[in-house]
Design a protein around this motif. Structure first.
Motif, PDB file in Angstrom:
ATOM      1  N   LEU B  44     -31.485 -59.826  77.943  1.00 43.27           N
ATOM      2  CA  LEU B  44     -29.922 -59.819  77.891  1.00 43.27           C
ATOM      3  C   LEU B  44     -29.266 -58.721  78.708  1.00 43.27           C
ATOM      4  N   VAL B  45     -29.953 -57.525  78.055  1.00 40.82           N
ATOM      5  CA  VAL B  45     -29.373 -56.126  78.638  1.00 40.82           C
ATOM      6  C   VAL B  45     -29.635 -56.126  80.095  1.00 40.82           C
ATOM      7  N   VAL B  46     -30.960 -56.623  80.557  1.00 45.74           N
ATOM      8  CA  VAL B  46     -30.966 -56.773  82.068  1.00 45.74           C
ATOM      9  C   VAL B  46     -29.936 -57.916  82.919  1.00 45.74           C
ATOM     10  N   ALA B  47     -29.794 -58.499  81.983  1.00 46.10           N
ATOM     11  CA  ALA B  47     -28.915 -59.582  82.635  1.00 46.10           C
ATOM     12  C   ALA B  47     -27.591 -59.106  83.008  1.00 46.10           C
ATOM     13  N   VAL B  48     -26.923 -58.443  81.817  1.00 44.65           N
ATOM     14  CA  VAL B  48     -25.611 -57.751  81.721  1.00 44.65           C
ATOM     15  C   VAL B  48     -25.555 -56.590  82.914  1.00 44.65           C
ATOM     16  N   TYR B  49     -26.827 -56.027  83.003  1.00 44.05           N
ATOM     17  CA  TYR B  49     -26.961 -54.974  84.160  1.00 44.05           C
ATOM     18  C   TYR B  49     -26.757 -55.615  85.331  1.00 44.05           C
ATOM     19  N   PHE B  62     -25.811 -64.866  90.253  1.00 44.45           N
ATOM     20  CA  PHE B  62     -26.863 -65.685  90.241  1.00 44.45           C
ATOM     21  C   PHE B  62     -28.031 -65.269  89.516  1.00 44.45           C
ATOM     22  N   ALA B  63     -28.416 -63.592  90.015  1.00 45.72           N
ATOM     23  CA  ALA B  63     -29.360 -63.183  89.443  1.00 45.72           C
ATOM     24  C   ALA B  63     -29.370 -63.057  87.833  1.00 45.72           C
ATOM     25  N   ALA B  64     -28.176 -62.620  87.518  1.00 43.00           N
ATOM     26  CA  ALA B  64     -27.991 -62.334  85.852  1.00 43.00           C
ATOM     27  C   ALA B  64     -28.040 -63.626  85.342  1.00 43.00           C
ATOM     28  N   GLY B  65     -27.386 -64.710  85.814  1.00 43.72           N
ATOM     29  CA  GLY B  65     -27.704 -66.025  85.193  1.00 43.72           C
ATOM     30  C   GLY B  65     -29.089 -66.419  85.185  1.00 43.72           C
ATOM     31  N   LEU B  66     -29.985 -66.469  86.195  1.00 44.86           N
ATOM     32  CA  LEU B  66     -31.038 -66.584  86.099  1.00 44.86           C
ATOM     33  C   LEU B  66     -31.975 -65.823  84.977  1.00 44.86           C
ATOM     34  N   VAL B  67     -31.885 -64.522  84.890  1.00 44.07           N
ATOM     35  CA  VAL B  67     -32.555 -63.943  83.921  1.00 44.07           C
ATOM     36  C   VAL B  67     -32.190 -64.264  82.653  1.00 44.07           C
ATOM     37  N   ALA B  68     -30.794 -64.313  82.145  1.00 47.36           N
ATOM     38  CA  ALA B  68     -30.583 -64.924  80.810  1.00 47.36           C
ATOM     39  C   ALA B  68     -31.017 -66.277  80.658  1.00 47.36           C
ATOM     40  N   GLY B  69     -31.094 -66.878  81.780  1.00 49.37           N
ATOM     41  CA  GLY B  69     -31.797 -68.509  81.663  1.00 49.37           C
ATOM     42  C   GLY B  69     -33.324 -68.358  81.086  1.00 49.37           C
ATOM     43  N   LEU B  70     -33.799 -67.352  81.884  1.00 55.66           N
ATOM     44  CA  LEU B  70     -35.245 -67.328  81.626  1.00 55.66           C
ATOM     45  C   LEU B  70     -35.506 -66.777  80.249  1.00 55.66           C
ATOM     46  N   GLY B  71     -34.552 -65.910  79.652  1.00 59.82           N
ATOM     47  CA  GLY B  71     -34.589 -65.500  78.325  1.00 59.82           C
ATOM     48  C   GLY B  71     -34.780 -66.574  77.446  1.00 59.82           C
ATOM     49  N   LEU B  72     -33.871 -67.806  77.714  1.00 57.88           N
ATOM     50  CA  LEU B  72     -33.781 -68.787  76.902  1.00 57.88           C
ATOM     51  C   LEU B  72     -34.946 -69.680  77.003  1.00 57.88           C
ATOM     52  N   VAL B  73     -35.749 -69.699  78.300  1.00 56.44           N
ATOM     53  CA  VAL B  73     -36.896 -70.609  78.363  1.00 56.44           C
ATOM     54  C   VAL B  73     -37.785 -69.928  77.471  1.00 56.44           C
ATOM     55  N   LEU B  74     -37.921 -68.649  77.432  1.00 54.86           N
ATOM     56  CA  LEU B  74     -38.803 -67.766  76.487  1.00 54.86           C
ATOM     57  C   LEU B  74     -38.614 -68.321  75.043  1.00 54.86           C
ATOM     58  N   ARG B  75     -37.520 -68.377  74.472  1.00 54.98           N
ATOM     59  CA  ARG B  75     -37.243 -68.711  73.101  1.00 54.98           C
ATOM     60  C   ARG B  75     -37.631 -70.065  72.915  1.00 54.98           C
ATOM     61  N   LEU B 147     -22.605 -67.800  84.126  1.00 56.91           N
ATOM     62  CA  LEU B 147     -22.501 -69.164  83.103  1.00 56.91           C
ATOM     63  C   LEU B 147     -22.885 -70.306  83.474  1.00 56.91           C
ATOM     64  N   ILE B 148     -22.693 -70.766  84.748  1.00 61.72           N
ATOM     65  CA  ILE B 148     -23.046 -72.045  85.457  1.00 61.72           C
ATOM     66  C   ILE B 148     -24.554 -72.049  85.530  1.00 61.72           C
ATOM     67  N   VAL B 149     -25.075 -70.955  86.071  1.00 64.36           N
ATOM     68  CA  VAL B 149     -26.667 -71.133  86.019  1.00 64.36           C
ATOM     69  C   VAL B 149     -27.214 -71.017  84.721  1.00 64.36           C
ATOM     70  N   VAL B 150     -26.681 -70.317  83.523  1.00 61.88           N
ATOM     71  CA  VAL B 150     -27.269 -70.363  82.422  1.00 61.88           C
ATOM     72  C   VAL B 150     -27.175 -71.934  81.830  1.00 61.88           C
ATOM     73  N   GLY B 151     -25.930 -72.643  82.214  1.00 61.83           N
ATOM     74  CA  GLY B 151     -25.896 -73.906  81.896  1.00 61.83           C
ATOM     75  C   GLY B 151     -26.658 -74.856  82.507  1.00 61.83           C
ATOM     76  N   LEU B 152     -27.041 -74.578  83.691  1.00 60.50           N
ATOM     77  CA  LEU B 152     -27.929 -75.314  84.403  1.00 60.50           C
ATOM     78  C   LEU B 152     -29.217 -75.310  83.656  1.00 60.50           C
ATOM     79  N   THR B 153     -29.748 -74.181  83.529  1.00 62.71           N
ATOM     80  CA  THR B 153     -31.160 -73.929  82.729  1.00 62.71           C
ATOM     81  C   THR B 153     -31.050 -74.498  81.478  1.00 62.71           C
ATOM     82  N   LEU B 154     -30.323 -74.665  80.725  1.00 63.56           N
ATOM     83  CA  LEU B 154     -30.021 -75.053  79.436  1.00 63.56           C
ATOM     84  C   LEU B 154     -30.131 -76.642  79.664  1.00 63.56           C
TER      85      LEU B 154
END
Lengths: 779, 178
Positions: B44-49, B62-75, B147-154
């Motif tokens: 999450l810190v990387v995503a914010v960065y 885009f990149a931030a959303g993808l990283v945050a989304g991958l974090g969700l995939v891991l969880r 937010l849209i990219v995270v929503g897509l991943t979710l």
């Protein structure tokens, strides 16, 4: 005039908002809009009839030259008075009719007021496209009001039938209006009528417009929707399906007749359809036992009569048509309101179950008799004035006038007969039948009907006033025969024809048992309703068959089609217009060559591996390697995004693949060959596209400024500044598509998993889906 | 379960993840749960960065959303569907809608303030020990995109990643890779 239209809009909202507190009394508030409009129109009438039409225009897109011009001339005034006058009275009547109703009052009152506004806009619009919009608005209002809350199948199917017929024909109307405007070079209705276009395009346009107008006015063979629409509440039937909306088609015919009556197919179509409708409607009305349906078929007959008169294209006929239009609006709305009162108070409107209504409610009977006098064409009423003028119009010399005269005399005989049937049915004593009407209807309930019925008598007593009002429309024609409305024209042929219709009509009513016997002896002819239903079912079946042929349920099949289209379309254009690049470098650095070689090897591996999960892993290796290529080429941004997207894609792949068989099944040899061919073609196209695009070495002009402006626009990273600043609108579009696609895919997956488990890629599903569809069809 | 006396070996007893113990014990993995517990905050810190650094270095919404989304995939992989719901209690539609609202609001604000669609501005300030800070208004746009990219991943995780309904007999040859 624009303020009047806006008033309808505002009061529709106000009535809807108040209806939760006031119930049906909110309709009285809504009635203000048509009432104010009526007063304004009446005040403007002397000027307009003196030959000074009122104009107004609302410009809503200045740069495109789009405006909505409004024009109040003689014909608009006539229709406007009918629409607003009847509208106000019907809304007041609704206060009593809907009393005690709790559900959907907001909806009904809003739509009724909105309809009044749309109808007023329709008759005032001087632009054919604005007219079309108002036209379809009335159709939508009609659909909503017939369907009511859609609680039972009868309401829904009647609403759907009316919608399909009128919008289907409305499409022909739109096409016709566009052709007409194109041929005339203007979309202004008054300009088109003033200088009508000629030639084949104009003739085609006229036929298309007539189709739309005839369907809207329930002419043969489009008529079945009108009797079906009688499931609607009575105020709706009285207003939309007798006095106002069904007149829209006649309005258009009357509007265009001065210009196009001489165009070849106009007169044969209008006269033949009108006479056929009049006779058929009258004949059917004689067989009805439901008073409302009797009136509905009577309305069809009268609409046919009006079509003949308003479309004939002579001055006398137009005068008769305008008079009959006023008369019909008054007497038919009255009779509907009377039936509504009987239905509301006695609980039935079947003439076999009514007894003693006249003795219990003499006032109601008196109002009905007043209206029936006008409907049968007895002096001194509006209906009499109109019928005399109509006979006179077709006694004048003209092609086919004798046949038309015979037709309308026959129709008038039937009219007299069904008028008597109505009076007999509603008010006669039937010994042995329970008296259901328990008390007199409250005066406020009866008052609107009495006013409308009285208007028919008052008009008949003042022929000069009606003559002036109807003359406002008739003056659009050259003055050949200066006929004027009057109660007494001397012992002339129309008088004898009138006497004949009355006598024959009375005889027909007295001999009703024999007529009924003759009717049942007749063989059943083709029914318009049946053919409509067959057409609807045929369209559904054809669509189903087409879907089953094309949607074969095979993903590789779809892919082959999509990819072939890409190759032939964009690929062909690329090859023809751009061609092969003249020269190219294989690589810039050895690093690129090495990564490229690994990519090629991995791609070959993907094709050869038969274990799905392994193939997917190798495929994503290709993706990561492409990311590496981007990095080597010097774009870390692109590389980062590529790697992240690749990771996400891989995970999605894994989520999907875990439900599929682990091994790829080998397709038949023939298919394999075809698919390999398509794959090679696509590969060749992709290679060609890449080479052509990267062969461009001149920097594009649009990006020159990007590098110099990027630092001040946000930061030195040009790629991202392009995304968020220079091409921000593109980004907005892209993320919107992303959000929509995400929701769509998720919904599709959820729907399929809810219906029959999660998709597994089995081959049983198309059959299962077909079975399900067939079951739905059957039920 | 017939043999509930037999405990799976590698099941952590402590609660590393909020809802990981609500999945089938046979499917749990100590390694993944531990990894997710350790790495997700950093992700999450990387995503914010990435979100903030976009205009100067590789990164962006885009990149931030993808990283945050991958974090969700891991969880999700480590803790199952319940864990995913704990990690991101908002529905995907809420994220997509919120993102679109931010993007549209940003576009409209430009129109209102400068009369130009999607007009951007950069505010720079001296923020004490942080030094010179530049805040571009397009951060709002980037946040919306993320937010849209995270929503897509979710969306993908909650639909394609859903487990088979329990009452349906699973196909004999279906394979589980998670």
């Amino acid at each position: 005039m624009i303020a009047l239209l806006l008033a309808h809009l505002v009061l529709a909202a106000v009535a809807a908002a108040l209806s939760t507190r006031l119930g049906s009394r909110a309709l009285a508030v809504g009635a203000l809009a048509p009432a104010i409009s009526f007063a304004w129109l009446a005040a403007a009438a002397p000027d307009v009839l003196a030959g000074q039409p009122r104009r107004a225009a609302w410009t809503w897109a200045d740069t495109l030259g789009l405006e909505v011009p409004l024009l109040l001339d003689g014909l608009s005034l006539l229709l406007g008075l009918v629409v607003t006058g009847v509208g106000a009275l019907v809304l007041l009547y609704g206060v009593h009719y809907f009393a005690g109703r709790e559900h959907g009052m907001a909806r009904t009152s809003a739509v009724l007021v909105l309809f009044a506004g749309a109808m007023l806009g329709l008759v005032l619009a001087d632009n054919v496209l604005a007219l079309y919009v108002a036209w379809e608005l009335t159709t939508v209002c009609s659909f909503l009001l017939i369907g009511d809350e859609g609680r039972d199948g009868a309401h829904r199917s009647a609403a759907l039938r009316a919608l399909l017929v009128t919008t289907g024909a409305g499409f022909a109307l739109l096409l016709g209006l566009l052709l007409l405007g194109d041929a005339a070079g203007t979309y202004r209705l008054s300009a088109i009528v003033a200088a009508p276009p000629e030639g084949a395009q104009a003739a085609t346009a006229v036929v298309l417009v007539l189709v739309g107008a005839l369907a809207k006015s329930a002419q043969v063979p489009f008529h079945p929707w009108l009797p079906a629409a009688m499931v609607a509440p009575t105020p709706v039937s009285a207003y939309l399906h007798a006095a106002a909306m069904v007149k829209a088609g006649l309005y258009l015919v009357a509007r265009l007749a001065p210009a196009f009556a001489e165009v070849l197919p106009w007169r044969p179509i209008v006269l033949a359809v009108g006479v056929a409708t009049m006779v058929l409607g009258g004949w059917r009305a004689l067989a009805q036992t439901d008073l409302k349906r009797l009136l509905a078929y009577g309305t069809i007959a009268q609409l046919g009569f009006l079509l003949v008169l308003l479309g004939a294209g002579t001055r006398t006929a137009a005068l008769a048509g305008a008079t009959m239009l006023l008369a019909h609006a008054a007497f038919k709305a009255t009779l509907f309101l009377v039936v509504g009162i009987i239905d509301h108070e006695a609980g039935t409107r079947d003439l076999r179950e009514l007894n003693g209504v006249a003795r219990r409610a003499p006032g109601l009977a008196a109002v009905a008799v007043l209206a029936c006098l006008s409907m049968a064409g007895l002096p001194p009423t509006l209906g009499y004035l109109g019928k005399e003028a109509a006979f006179e119009a077709f006694l004048e010399p003209g092609t086919g006038h004798r046949w038309v005269l015979a037709g309308i005399v026959a129709g008038s005989v039937l009219t007299v007969a069904y008028t008597l049937r109505f009076l007999w049915g509603a008010f006669a004593d039937r010994p042995g039948v329970e008296q259901r009407l328990e008390h007199r209807p409250p005066p406020g309930f009866l008052a609107p009907a009495a006013v409308l019925g009285g208007a028919g008598l008052l008009g008949g007593l003042l022929p000069p006033v009606v003559d002036a009002l109807a003359g406002g429309h008739a003056d659009a024609y050259p003055l050949e025969h200066s006929y004027h409305l009057a109660l007494w024209h001397g012992f002339s042929p129309p008088l004898f024809l009138s006497l004949f219709t009355l006598a024959a009509g009375a005889a027909l009513h007295l001999g009703r048992d024999r007529v009924a016997a003759a009717r049942s002896a007749l063989p059943a002819g083709p029914s318009a309703e049946g053919s409509e239903d067959r057409l609807a079912r045929g369209v559904l079946a054809a669509a189903g068959a087409l879907t089953r042929r094309t949607q074969i349920g095979s993903l590789p099949g779809y892919l082959v089609v999509v990819l072939l289209v890409v190759c032939v379309g964009p690929g062909g254009v690329l090859l023809v217009q751009v061609g092969l690049p003249a020269r190219f470098r294989a690589w810039d650095t050895p690093g690129q060559a090495i990564v490229g070689a690994v990519v090629v090897a991995a791609v070959v591996g993907v094709v050869l591996i038969h274990r799905r999960i392994t193939a997917v892993l190798v495929l994503s290796a290709v993706g990561y390697l492409v990311g590496l290529l981007f990095l080597v080429h010097g774009d870390p941004d692109l590389a980062l995004t590529q790697v992240l997207v690749e990771t996400l894609t891989l995970l999605v792949f894994v989520l999907v693949i875990r439900r599929m068989p682990p091994e790829v099944r080998r397709p038949p040899e023939v298919l394999r060959g075809a698919r390999a061919g398509v794959a090679l073609l696509v590969g060749a196209l992709a290679t060609l596209a890449t080479l052509t695009i990267s062969a461009r070495h001149v920097p594009s002009r649009s990006i020159e400024g990007y590098f110099s402006k990027a630092p001040e626009a946000g930061g030195p990273n040009v790629t991202n500044v392009i995304i968020t600043e220079f091409r921000a609108l593109d980004t907005v579009g892209e993320v919107t598509v992303l959000a929509i696609a995400s929701t769509g895919v998720a919904s599709l997956v959820l729907v399929t998993s809810r219906l029959r488990g999660t998709p597994r890629g089995g081959h049983r599903q198309p059959a299962a889906a077909r079975q399900e569809a067939e079951q739905e069809e059957a039920s | 379960m017939t043999d509930d006396h037999r405990r799976p070996v590698a099941v952590p007893r402590s609660r590393l993840l909020a809802a990981a113990d609500r999945q089938d014990p046979d499917e749990r993995s100590l390694l993944l749960e531990g990894l997710a517990r350790m790495v997700h905050p950093s992700i999450l810190v990387v995503a914010v960065y990435l979100l903030f650094v976009g205009l100067h270095h590789p990164g962006g919404g885009f990149a931030a959303g993808l990283v945050a989304g991958l974090g969700l995939v891991l969880r999700r992989l480590a803790g199952g569907p319940q864990e995913l719901a704990t990690a991101m209690p908002l529905p995907p539609g809420g994220l997509l809608g919120g993102g679109l609202l931010l993007v549209a609001g940003y576009a409209a604000t430009g129109v209102v303030v400068t009369g130009q669609l999607l007009a951007g501005a950069v505010w720079s300030l001296e923020a004490g020990f942080l030094g010179h800070v530049e805040i571009p208004s397009s951060l709002v746009l980037e946040l919306g995109i993320a937010l849209i990219v995270v929503g897509l991943t979710l969306d993908v995780l909650r639909t394609l990643g859903a487990d088979e309904p329990a009452d349906e007999p699973a196909d004999g040859n279906a394979e589980r890779t998670t």
